[in-house]
Design a protein around this motif. Structure first.
Motif, PDB file in Angstrom:
ATOM      1  N   HIS A 145       0.864  -1.165   0.000  1.00 52.47           N
ATOM      2  CA  HIS A 145       0.000   0.000   0.000  1.00 52.47           C
ATOM      3  C   HIS A 145       0.909   1.225   0.000  1.00 52.47           C
ATOM      4  CE1 HIS A 145      -3.427  -2.596   1.013  1.00 52.47           C
ATOM      5  NE2 HIS A 145      -2.621  -3.185   1.889  1.00 52.47           N
ATOM      6  N   CYS A 182      -4.697   5.693  -0.377  1.00 56.03           N
ATOM      7  CA  CYS A 182      -3.739   4.648  -0.684  1.00 56.03           C
ATOM      8  C   CYS A 182      -3.324   4.917  -2.126  1.00 56.03           C
ATOM      9  CB  CYS A 182      -4.346   3.267  -0.562  1.00 56.03           C
ATOM     10  SG  CYS A 182      -3.212   1.967  -1.083  1.00 56.03           S
ATOM     11  N   GLU A 184      -1.145   3.071  -4.017  1.00 56.42           N
ATOM     12  CA  GLU A 184      -0.544   1.931  -4.707  1.00 56.42           C
ATOM     13  C   GLU A 184      -1.674   0.950  -4.962  1.00 56.42           C
ATOM     14  OE1 GLU A 184       2.986   1.430  -5.241  1.00 56.42           O
ATOM     15  OE2 GLU A 184       2.246  -0.187  -6.503  1.00 56.42           O
ATOM     16  N   TYR A 185      -1.869   0.575  -6.226  1.00 55.93           N
ATOM     17  CA  TYR A 185      -2.989  -0.315  -6.532  1.00 55.93           C
ATOM     18  C   TYR A 185      -2.854  -1.610  -5.730  1.00 55.93           C
ATOM     19  CZ  TYR A 185      -6.394  -3.210  -8.791  1.00 55.93           C
ATOM     20  OH  TYR A 185      -7.456  -4.045  -9.004  1.00 55.93           O
ATOM     21  N   CYS A 186      -3.878  -1.898  -4.913  1.00 59.17           N
ATOM     22  CA  CYS A 186      -3.737  -3.012  -3.967  1.00 59.17           C
ATOM     23  C   CYS A 186      -4.923  -3.960  -4.027  1.00 59.17           C
ATOM     24  CB  CYS A 186      -3.551  -2.465  -2.550  1.00 59.17           C
ATOM     25  SG  CYS A 186      -4.854  -1.340  -2.032  1.00 59.17           S
ATOM     26  N   HIS A 190      -9.060  -0.880  -3.802  1.00 63.02           N
ATOM     27  CA  HIS A 190      -7.973   0.092  -3.638  1.00 63.02           C
ATOM     28  C   HIS A 190      -8.512   1.516  -3.572  1.00 63.02           C
ATOM     29  CE1 HIS A 190      -4.656   2.712  -4.709  1.00 63.02           C
ATOM     30  NE2 HIS A 190      -5.258   3.001  -5.841  1.00 63.02           N
ATOM     31  N   MET A 193      -9.774   2.710  -0.321  1.00 65.46           N
ATOM     32  CA  MET A 193      -8.850   2.704   0.824  1.00 65.46           C
ATOM     33  C   MET A 193      -8.417   4.137   1.118  1.00 65.46           C
ATOM     34  SD  MET A 193      -5.626   0.208   1.373  1.00 65.46           S
ATOM     35  CE  MET A 193      -4.487   0.421   2.740  1.00 65.46           C
TER      36      MET A 193
HETATM   37 CU1  CUA Z   1      -4.067  -0.056  -0.401  1.00 68.99          CU
HETATM   38 CU2  CUA Z   1      -4.230   0.685  -2.649  1.00 68.99          CU
END
Ligand code: CUA
Length: 335
Positions: A145, A182, A184-186, A190, A193
């Motif tokens: 993340h 967030c 960062e693609y998670c 995502h 987030m």
């Molecule tokens: Cu955690 Cu995107």
């Protein structure tokens, strides 16, 4: 001044925000200047030196040393200026100050979890005081993340695994509510987030702190885990146990069986719990089991807070001893 230059930038709400923006504005300014200059010359020369008849042959020209030097040295100086300026902002942002208040952050699909040293826990909301340095100690429970607060101009990846903590710091300059993302693609959620950072006046923050946390401070929770997980049976307080005693250890140098010395800091404690046999303290056996998978990132931070709280009361606890002192002082002042 930059708010005028760049109306689309988010609000500046941290001490570093203006420094980042000034550098950014400089880069944009240089880029615009050269783009305009070069394309203007290009178009002008197209027209001025166009071929005027079928048989026209241009006059040969020799190079100009003066010109060559000029357009080598000037861009070199500009590029070095960008480098030095960029590096100084980078160091300001990534050198974590020693006298800062700790906030422990765990990222997981798909939420941000916060723990305050005083014991408060929050999800997707973070309350902090204005005008105080905040150090974020961050870990992920699953995937990568990235903690991003545009108004503070801070972004730090939070990487999972038994590696070092990801740390970041900031000092908010204006009370208010700020978006937390967030970055960062998670996974599926995502985009959801997200959260809010509430920057509060010191008085309001003190009231907020007093409002919650019935189940003890972070280090008290850590102490309970320390007993529940059986750590206490080897790490005896008088130093006669099968593991080194932890009282007064934080911030000190520890001699290892390899002859190396390490400083007992957050990352050393983390590594010692997740991968104990990697660094054995001189005079002890590698008998401690790994707690990888048996302790959550949040619990690990609680144990860390507990070990920190065992640091010597007066200074000399080393560089990272200060925050433990700071947070215990804050706890004391609340009683
Ligand atoms: Cu955690 Cu995107």
């Amino acid at each position: 001044m930059m708010a005028v230059w760049m109306p689309f930038m988010p609000e500046q709400a941290s001490t570093i925000a203006e420094h980042v923006d000034n550098l950014y504005a400089f880069l944009i300014g240089i880029t615009i200047f050269f783009t305009v200059t070069i394309s203007t010359c290009l178009i002008y020369f197209f027209v001025k030196y166009r071929r005027r008849s079928e048989h026209q042959i241009p006059k040969p020209i020799a190079g100009s040393l003066k010109l060559e030097l000029l357009w080598t040295i000037i861009p070199f100086l500009i590029a070095m200026g960008m480098f030095v300026w960029g590096a100084s902002v980078y160091f300001e942002q990534y050198r974590i100050p020693l006298n800062a208040s700790d906030i422990y952050v765990v990222g997981k699909q798909w939420m941000w979890k916060f723990q305050h040293p005083e014991g408060q826990r929050e999800i997707n909301e973070l309350h902090i005081p204005v005008g105080k340095r905040i150090r974020l100690t961050m870990a992920s429970e699953d995937v990568i993340h990235s903690f991003f607060v545009p108004a503070f101009r801070i972004k730090q990846d939070v990487v999972p695994g038994p590696n070092e903590y990801n740390q970041m710091w900031f000092e908010a300059t204006k009370p208010g509510e700020y978006h937390l993302f967030c970055a960062e693609y998670c996974g599926t959620n995502h985009a959801a987030m997200i959260g809010t950072v509430y920057v509060m006046e010191p008085k309001a923050y003190a009231d907020w702190l007093n409002g919650g946390a019935q189940d003890g401070t972070l280090s008290q929770k850590g102490e309970k885990l320390f007993t529940d997980l059986g750590c206490a049976s080897c790490h005896l307080a008088d130093g006669t146990g099968r593991g080194p005693k932890l009282v007064g250890l934080y911030g000190k140098q520890q001699q290892l069986t390899t002859g190396e010395a390490v400083t007992v800091d957050d990352n050393y404690i983390r590594a010692s719990i997740l991968n104990p046999s990697a660094q054995i303290v001189a005079g002890y056996q590698p008998i401690m089991p790994s707690f990888q998978g048996q302790i959550s990132e949040e619990q690990l931070m609680q144990v860390l807070a507990y070990v920190k709280s065992l640091a010597p009361a007066e200074s000399g606890a080393g560089e990272q001893g200060a925050p433990a002192k700071d947070s215990s002082a804050r706890q004391a002042s609340r009683k």
